[in-house]
Design a protein around this motif. Structure first.
Motif, PDB file in Angstrom:
ATOM      1  N   THR A 131      -4.316   5.312  -0.303  1.00 30.51           N
ATOM      2  CA  THR A 131      -5.583   5.701   0.869  1.00 30.51           C
ATOM      3  C   THR A 131      -7.022   5.572  -0.116  1.00 30.51           C
ATOM      4  O   THR A 131      -7.719   4.629  -0.877  1.00 30.51           O
ATOM      5  CB  THR A 131      -5.533   7.357   0.373  1.00 30.51           C
ATOM      6  OG1 THR A 131      -6.258   8.297  -0.689  1.00 30.51           O
ATOM      7  CG2 THR A 131      -4.491   7.984   0.913  1.00 30.51           C
ATOM      8  N   GLU A 132      -7.930   6.272   0.263  1.00 34.60           N
ATOM      9  CA  GLU A 132      -9.497   5.696   0.232  1.00 34.60           C
ATOM     10  C   GLU A 132      -9.584   6.255  -0.534  1.00 34.60           C
ATOM     11  O   GLU A 132     -10.955   5.620  -1.895  1.00 34.60           O
ATOM     12  CB  GLU A 132     -10.311   5.886   1.610  1.00 34.60           C
ATOM     13  CG  GLU A 132     -10.159   5.176   2.894  1.00 34.60           C
ATOM     14  CD  GLU A 132     -10.728   5.833   4.161  1.00 34.60           C
ATOM     15  OE1 GLU A 132     -12.417   6.509   3.514  1.00 34.60           O
ATOM     16  OE2 GLU A 132     -10.966   5.433   4.580  1.00 34.60           O
ATOM     17  N   ARG A 133      -9.400   7.500  -1.172  1.00 34.45           N
ATOM     18  CA  ARG A 133      -9.108   7.943  -2.552  1.00 34.45           C
ATOM     19  C   ARG A 133      -8.717   7.194  -3.567  1.00 34.45           C
ATOM     20  O   ARG A 133      -8.063   7.975  -4.512  1.00 34.45           O
ATOM     21  CB  ARG A 133      -9.326   9.996  -1.957  1.00 34.45           C
ATOM     22  CG  ARG A 133      -9.779  10.203  -0.944  1.00 34.45           C
ATOM     23  CD  ARG A 133     -10.100  11.341  -0.846  1.00 34.45           C
ATOM     24  NE  ARG A 133      -8.122  11.646  -0.545  1.00 34.45           N
ATOM     25  CZ  ARG A 133      -8.132  12.744  -0.481  1.00 34.45           C
ATOM     26  NH1 ARG A 133      -8.027  13.621  -1.864  1.00 34.45           N
ATOM     27  NH2 ARG A 133      -6.692  13.340  -0.603  1.00 34.45           N
ATOM     28  N   ASP A 135       1.169  -1.614   0.530  1.00 34.32           N
ATOM     29  CA  ASP A 135       0.185  -0.258  -0.214  1.00 34.32           C
ATOM     30  C   ASP A 135       0.693   1.517   0.109  1.00 34.32           C
ATOM     31  O   ASP A 135       0.050   2.467  -0.154  1.00 34.32           O
ATOM     32  CB  ASP A 135      -0.885  -0.373   0.963  1.00 34.32           C
ATOM     33  CG  ASP A 135      -2.379  -1.316   1.325  1.00 34.32           C
ATOM     34  OD1 ASP A 135      -2.556  -1.271  -0.083  1.00 34.32           O
ATOM     35  OD2 ASP A 135      -2.554  -1.416   1.952  1.00 34.32           O
TER      36      ASP A 135
END
Length: 141
Positions: free
Chosen positions: A108-110, A78
């Motif tokens: 990231t989540e985005r 990640d």
């Protein structure tokens, strides 16, 4: 051998870097800030600047074309590291600045985002450096 996920990650990171070059060239500060993590930093001129200083840093910088080359990216789950060549062309004089960015990226989540970006300039002498210390003062911007 690259897995399908790594290929997807590399494509997303390369698009992120293209977004950086296009948004900074077009003066789209909001779009530019979107390519960074919330705790992202930019380093140049002997200093490391938090993302909150980035709009003033960009405003103080010369305007022109940020022509970037394909980044060499090393994914690691990640996170990832990379180096991307840069040729900046000043819009008024067409004077060139060349160098490269050393980056870290985070998923990231985005999606993938730049975590850190550090500029190294290549001088006519052949020297590689981060620029003149204190060429930008965020307090004075």
């Amino acid at each position: 051998m690259t897995s399908p996920r790594q290929t997807d990650d590399l494509m997303e990171i390369h698009q992120l870097l293209a977004r950086y070059a296009v948004t900074i060239t077009q003066g789209d500060i909001d779009g530019l800030l979107e390519v960074f993590t919330e705790d992202g930093t930019y380093s140049a001129f002997g200093e490391t600047y938090p993302l909150s200083d980035f709009p003033a840093l960009v405003a103080a910088a010369p305007k022109g074309l940020f022509l970037t080359g394909t980044a060499l990216v090393e994914p690691a789950g990640d996170s990832a590291t990379g180096t991307q060549p840069l040729c900046f062309v000043d819009h008024a004089t067409h004077a060139l600045r060349i160098g490269y960015y050393n980056d870290t990226y985070r998923r990231t989540e985005r999606g993938w985002r730049l975590r850190t970006r550090a500029m190294t300039f290549i001088r006519r002498s052949g020297a590689h450096d981060s620029g003149r210390p204190h060429a930008f003062d965020p307090a004075g911007a």
